[in-house]
Structure formats: C-alpha cells, structure tokens
Motif scaffolding. Structure first.
Motif, mmCIF file in Angstrom:
data_model
loop_
_atom_site.group_PDB
_atom_site.id
_atom_site.type_symbol
_atom_site.label_atom_id
_atom_site.label_comp_id
_atom_site.label_asym_id
_atom_site.label_seq_id
_atom_site.Cartn_x
_atom_site.Cartn_y
_atom_site.Cartn_z
ATOM 1 N N GLN A 1 0.829 -1.207 0.000
ATOM 2 C CA GLN A 1 0.000 0.000 0.000
ATOM 3 C C GLN A 1 0.867 1.263 0.000
ATOM 4 N N LEU A 2 1.892 1.290 0.851
ATOM 5 C CA LEU A 2 2.766 2.464 0.925
ATOM 6 C C LEU A 2 3.573 2.631 -0.352
ATOM 7 N N PHE A 3 4.065 1.521 -0.907
ATOM 8 C CA PHE A 3 4.860 1.593 -2.130
ATOM 9 C C PHE A 3 4.019 2.116 -3.294
ATOM 10 N N ILE A 4 2.839 1.537 -3.471
ATOM 11 C CA ILE A 4 1.973 1.954 -4.581
ATOM 12 C C ILE A 4 1.547 3.408 -4.426
ATOM 13 N N PHE A 5 1.209 3.809 -3.203
ATOM 14 C CA PHE A 5 0.803 5.207 -2.989
ATOM 15 C C PHE A 5 1.956 6.164 -3.259
ATOM 16 N N SER A 6 3.155 5.834 -2.743
ATOM 17 C CA SER A 6 4.292 6.736 -2.918
ATOM 18 C C SER A 6 4.662 6.871 -4.390
ATOM 19 N N LEU A 7 4.637 5.771 -5.144
ATOM 20 C CA LEU A 7 4.938 5.839 -6.581
ATOM 21 C C LEU A 7 3.843 6.579 -7.334
ATOM 22 N N GLY A 8 2.586 6.315 -6.946
ATOM 23 C CA GLY A 8 1.468 6.991 -7.613
ATOM 24 C C GLY A 8 1.509 8.493 -7.426
ATOM 25 N N SER B 1 3.232 28.480 -9.459
ATOM 26 C CA SER B 1 2.370 27.848 -8.446
ATOM 27 C C SER B 1 2.158 26.378 -8.742
ATOM 28 N N LEU B 2 1.842 26.052 -9.997
ATOM 29 C CA LEU B 2 1.604 24.658 -10.368
ATOM 30 C C LEU B 2 2.892 23.845 -10.270
ATOM 31 N N LEU B 3 4.003 24.455 -10.635
ATOM 32 C CA LEU B 3 5.292 23.774 -10.528
ATOM 33 C C LEU B 3 5.604 23.449 -9.073
ATOM 34 N N LEU B 4 5.334 24.381 -8.166
ATOM 35 C CA LEU B 4 5.580 24.155 -6.736
ATOM 36 C C LEU B 4 4.699 23.024 -6.210
ATOM 37 N N ILE B 5 3.434 22.980 -6.646
ATOM 38 C CA ILE B 5 2.531 21.897 -6.233
ATOM 39 C C ILE B 5 3.083 20.546 -6.687
ATOM 40 N N GLY B 6 3.573 20.511 -7.938
ATOM 41 C CA GLY B 6 4.154 19.272 -8.447
ATOM 42 C C GLY B 6 5.361 18.830 -7.624
ATOM 43 N N ARG B 7 6.213 19.787 -7.262
ATOM 44 C CA ARG B 7 7.390 19.463 -6.450
ATOM 45 C C ARG B 7 6.999 18.926 -5.069
ATOM 46 N N ILE B 8 5.982 19.521 -4.459
ATOM 47 C CA ILE B 8 5.543 19.071 -3.141
ATOM 48 C C ILE B 8 4.966 17.653 -3.215
ATOM 49 N N LEU B 9 4.217 17.366 -4.282
ATOM 50 C CA LEU B 9 3.684 16.013 -4.468
ATOM 51 C C LEU B 9 4.818 15.004 -4.641
ATOM 52 N N GLN B 10 5.857 15.402 -5.380
ATOM 53 C CA GLN B 10 7.026 14.534 -5.513
ATOM 54 C C GLN B 10 7.667 14.274 -4.156
ATOM 55 N N ALA B 11 7.755 15.312 -3.342
ATOM 56 C CA ALA B 11 8.375 15.178 -2.017
ATOM 57 C C ALA B 11 7.552 14.261 -1.113
ATOM 58 N N VAL B 12 6.225 14.308 -1.243
ATOM 59 C CA VAL B 12 5.368 13.397 -0.468
ATOM 60 C C VAL B 12 5.707 11.954 -0.824
ATOM 61 N N GLY B 13 5.877 11.702 -2.126
ATOM 62 C CA GLY B 13 6.199 10.351 -2.573
ATOM 63 C C GLY B 13 7.525 9.857 -2.032
ATOM 64 N N ILE B 14 8.577 10.656 -2.168
ATOM 65 C CA ILE B 14 9.905 10.225 -1.722
ATOM 66 C C ILE B 14 9.991 10.212 -0.198
ATOM 67 N N GLY B 15 9.208 11.075 0.480
ATOM 68 C CA GLY B 15 9.193 11.096 1.940
ATOM 69 C C GLY B 15 8.663 9.802 2.530
ATOM 70 N N ILE B 16 7.736 9.149 1.830
ATOM 71 C CA ILE B 16 7.221 7.842 2.263
ATOM 72 C C ILE B 16 8.147 6.728 1.799
ATOM 73 N N LEU B 17 8.705 6.897 0.594
ATOM 74 C CA LEU B 17 9.463 5.825 -0.039
ATOM 75 C C LEU B 17 10.816 5.557 0.628
ATOM 76 N N LEU B 18 11.576 6.608 0.956
ATOM 77 C CA LEU B 18 12.931 6.408 1.486
ATOM 78 C C LEU B 18 12.959 5.559 2.765
ATOM 79 N N PRO B 19 12.166 5.897 3.803
ATOM 80 C CA PRO B 19 12.177 5.045 4.995
ATOM 81 C C PRO B 19 11.682 3.627 4.695
ATOM 82 N N LEU B 20 10.725 3.512 3.756
ATOM 83 C CA LEU B 20 10.202 2.201 3.393
ATOM 84 C C LEU B 20 11.301 1.331 2.777
#
Length: 470
Positions: A65-72, A88-107
């Motif tokens: 679940q965490l892997f699929i969500f972080s990649l998605g 603004s849209l570019l910043l939103i995209g960057r934050i979404l990327q950070a959410v993904g890697i923030g879950i993925l790295l500890p996993l």
C-alpha cells in the motif's frame, strides 16, 4: 529490490536535478531568486515534515500500500510539474514529488532490514547506496544536458517512464513484509512533529535564501518554535505507551554514532553539490552542461563503489572504512579551500572523485552499523530518524554554505578597487566558494573525530550488541 532501486534513484534525482535549472526557471517564469528557491525549500520542508511520520505509517499500512501510494503520488507530481507553465503549479508538483519520496525512502531502508540477514545488510544497503548516492551526482549532469537541448519541463518528463516501470514491477512482485499493529493515532504528536521538524528545516532554508540571513526575525522565530515543539514532542513520546517515534533508539550508542556520521556526511554532500555548480558557472565561466559533466566522473565512481563498500563492511566491519573515509574527505576539502579562477578542470575532477570515494566509505557502513545495533521492533524508528536527519542535514548544509559564500562574495567586492569589472565577479565567486569549502572541511574534521568511536556491533539471536573495544 529492482522496484525499490529504480524508485529510490528517481526520488533522489528529483531532489537535486532542479538546482541547475533555477536560473532558467527565473527567466522563463519571470520570478525572483527568493521565489524560485521555494522549489527547493518546499521540497525539503515536505520531507522534513513527512519522514518522521513514516515509522507510524509503516505500522498502519502494508508495504504494498505504501509503495503503490508513494509511486502513484510521485508520478502525479511529475506530470503536474512537467505540464506547469507557472510557478504555483510547478511548486505543487514538487511538493507532491516530495510526499512520494518522503514515504518511499524510509520504506526502502526498513524493507532491506527485514528481508536481508544482518551479515548481508552491508551489501544490500551498499547496493541501495549506489542509486541513492549516484542520483544526486548525476542529477546536475542530466539536467544540464536536458536544459542545453530541450527545456526544464523535460527534467520531469524524464522521470515518468522510470517511475511507471518501478510501479509495475512493484505491483507484480512487491510483498508485504511489515507487521501491522495499528497503534493509536496521537494527533498532538503528529502536530508537534510537523511544527518541530518543519520549523527547523524552514529556518535553515530561509536563512540561506532570505535577505535578512540568520538575524531575520522569521528565521529566529522558526528556530525557537521548532525547538520548543521538538522538546515537547520528545517529552510526550516518553510518556506514551505507543509513541509515534520511539526514542529508545538513542539508548544504542553505535546507532547514535552512525546517525551523527550520516548527518555530517550528508551535510558535506548537499553543501558541495550546491556550491560546485555555482563556482563552475560563476567562477570558471562554464555552462550548466559543462558543470554537470565535471561532476559526472565522481558520481559514477561513488555509485560503483557503494556496493563494494557494503561488501567490505560485511567482511571487515566499519572502522577500516569509516575512519579513512572521513580522513580522505577532510584532506580533499582542505585542498578545495584553495580553489580560484585559475584552478584546472583536471584537478577539480580528480579531487571530486577522491571526495566521492571518501563519502562512499562512510555513508553505507555508518548506516548499516548503526541500524544493525537496533532490535527489529525499532527498525522503523531507526530508519525514520536516519532519513529525517538527512533532510535536516541537507537544509543545514545548503543554508550555511550559501550564507558563507554570499558573505565571502560581499567581503571581496567591498575591498575591490573595480567591483564593476566582469573579472571581479568571477574572483568574488571563487573567494566566496572558498568560505563554503572551509565550512565543509570543518564538518569533515568533526566527522573524523566522531568516527574514532565507531566499533562493529555483533548480532546474536535478533538482538544487537556492540563488541568490546580492544
């Protein structure tokens, strides 16, 4: 492991690839330097807030679940950023990327600790180090080539196919290896963690990019609020029956030593990775693509050596790697403090390769040895602390380096007889870079002193105890 390696590479690539495109973004989006820096600050801030919660998330959701969500969420963020035509849209995209890697790295790190026995963890974490350490070094090179022939949007388009491949491989082969305990959700702990870690990261990031520097009331206020929130957070974790982050990890001395060494090593990595492109372009008048190519050999060497160092750790332990590694880093950084506008590219490449060799000798062995001392039930907490401190280290390193470099530039220009001359700008950039490398040298020396206390931990029956020091 293939899915995790690909995803980890793209995640770390995204963290540094955009640095070399900031000037182009300022021009194409018509924004100021302080505004464009939010693409980096927002990314680091999101990681600083999210990574500490990862230990809690791994007890509530399965590995798949965490892997699929972080990649998605990383794929969505990449598409949003690639399609954006405004800041603004570019910043939103960057934050979404950070959410993904923030879950993925500890996993990633927790998965390795679970599926590999202790005697093989060095090699496994070394292999992961190949992608995680090579990605930040390759980021500027690939980004420079992309900007030279295409546009900054393609930096994000480049990541999408690899993330999709990783997601498909993960969906097919990823297994659930974590234990779901679903501890009670303590909203106050999450809030305190967010304010605490977020405040510290924001304070350092804002100090490095803001006009007021370290005396800016916003910076001082962020530090005070963040520190108080972290103090209350720690006191609360000690009182909870099921803490969000278990502070018992700090009862294991080799974990603490490893944590400090990883913090200092990552500090050197992030500060030098930011200063090098600025020195190359401002002090040596090189293009963005040339700056990236200069850094490429060191990145390749570091990537190739990471799994080798993991194998050597499994065989010989950490002392014969970590202590010489910090010594090599310190000697090289001392030589880098003499960089000027006449320094040859050959010497720079050679010293950068040596720096990357020293870093490869420290990162994976220090991480592995520290995490090995923790009992299995503390692995999620240990990986959460390791990854959180890395993000804070990145913010600290870049902020202090930029601040010292800016101060050096200002000092040189104030003493210059002809500050309007083009050559003086290059000399000022080189002089400012020397100040930043002095900071990295001090960090390397502190790391060397701490490394003298490291010793191999012995794993017996699922618990880890340090060997007696001879």
């Amino acid at each position: 492991m293939i899915a995790l390696c690909i995803a980890g590479f793209i995640g770390m690539f995204s963290e540094t690839a955009l640095n070399i495109a900031l000037s182009d973004l300022m021009e194409s989006l018509h924004i100021t330097a302080s505004t464009v820096q939010w693409l980096t600050t927002g990314y680091l801030l999101t990681l600083g807030v999210l990574v500490p919660v990862s230990s809690f998330l791994m007890q509530w959701f399965t590995t798949r679940q965490l892997f699929i969500f972080s990649l998605g969420i990383s794929i969505v963020g990449g598409v949003v950023a690639a399609l954006s035509s405004g800041f603004s849209l570019l910043l939103i995209g960057r934050i979404l990327q950070a959410v993904g890697i923030g879950i993925l790295l500890p996993l990633i790190f927790n998965t390795i600790l679970v599926i590999f026995p202790p005697e093989k963890r060095g090699q496994a974490l070394g292999t992961m180090g190949l992608v995680i350490m090579f990605a930040p070094a390759a980021g500027p090179t690939l980004a420079g080539l992309t900007i030279q022939y295409l546009s900054w949007n393609y930096i994000f388009w480049f990541t999408i196919p690899f993330l999709l491949i990783s997601l498909l491989v993960g969906v097919r082969y990823m297994q659930n290896i974590s234990t779901i305990t679903k501890p009670k959700i303590d909203v106050l702990s999450i809030l305190l963690s967010t304010i605490g870690f977020g405040g510290i990261v924001f304070g350092f990031s804002h100090a490095g990019e803001g006009d007021g520097g370290w005396t800016d009331p916003v910076v001082i206020g962020s530090f005070i609020i963040g520190a108080l929130a972290l103090l209350v957070f720690c006191l609360r974790q000690n009182k909870l029956r099921q803490p969000m982050l278990n502070l018992q990890v700090f009862q294991y001395p080799m974990f603490v030593v490893g944590l400090l060494m990883v913090f200092l090593c990552f500090n050197v990595i992030m500060s030098t990775m930011l200063i090098f492109p600025m020195y190359f372009q401002g002090g040596l008048a090189k293009t963005a693509m040339a700056a990236g190519l200069i850094l490429l050999p060191g990145g390749i060497v570091n990537g190739l050596l990471a799994p080798v160092m993991g194998i050597l750790y499994d065989k010989f332990g950490p002392r014969w790697l970590v202590i010489p590694g910090f010594l090599v880093m310190s000697i090289v950084l001392f030589m880098m403090t003499g960089f000027d506008t006449d320094t040859s590219i050959g010497l720079i490449i050679a010293l950068h390769i040596l720096l990357m060799i020293g870093i490869s000798m420290v990162m994976s062995p220090a991480q592995t040895n520290g995490l090995n001392q923790l009992p299995p039930h503390l692995h999620p907490d240990g990986t959460a602390f390791m990854n959180t401190l890395q993000q804070i280290s990145g913010a600290v390193g870049t902020a202090v380096a930029v601040s010292l470099m800016s101060g050096g530039i200002a000092d040189y220009m104030s003493a210059s007889s002809d500050p309007a001359a083009a050559s003086e700008s290059a000399h000022a950039m080189a002089f400012g870079s020397q100040h930043a490398f002095i900071f990295a040298l001090v960090v390397g020396i502190v790391g060397f002193v701490i490394s003298l206390f490291i010793r191999r931990v012995k794993v017996e029956g699922g618990s880890e105890r340090p060997k007696a020091m001879h």
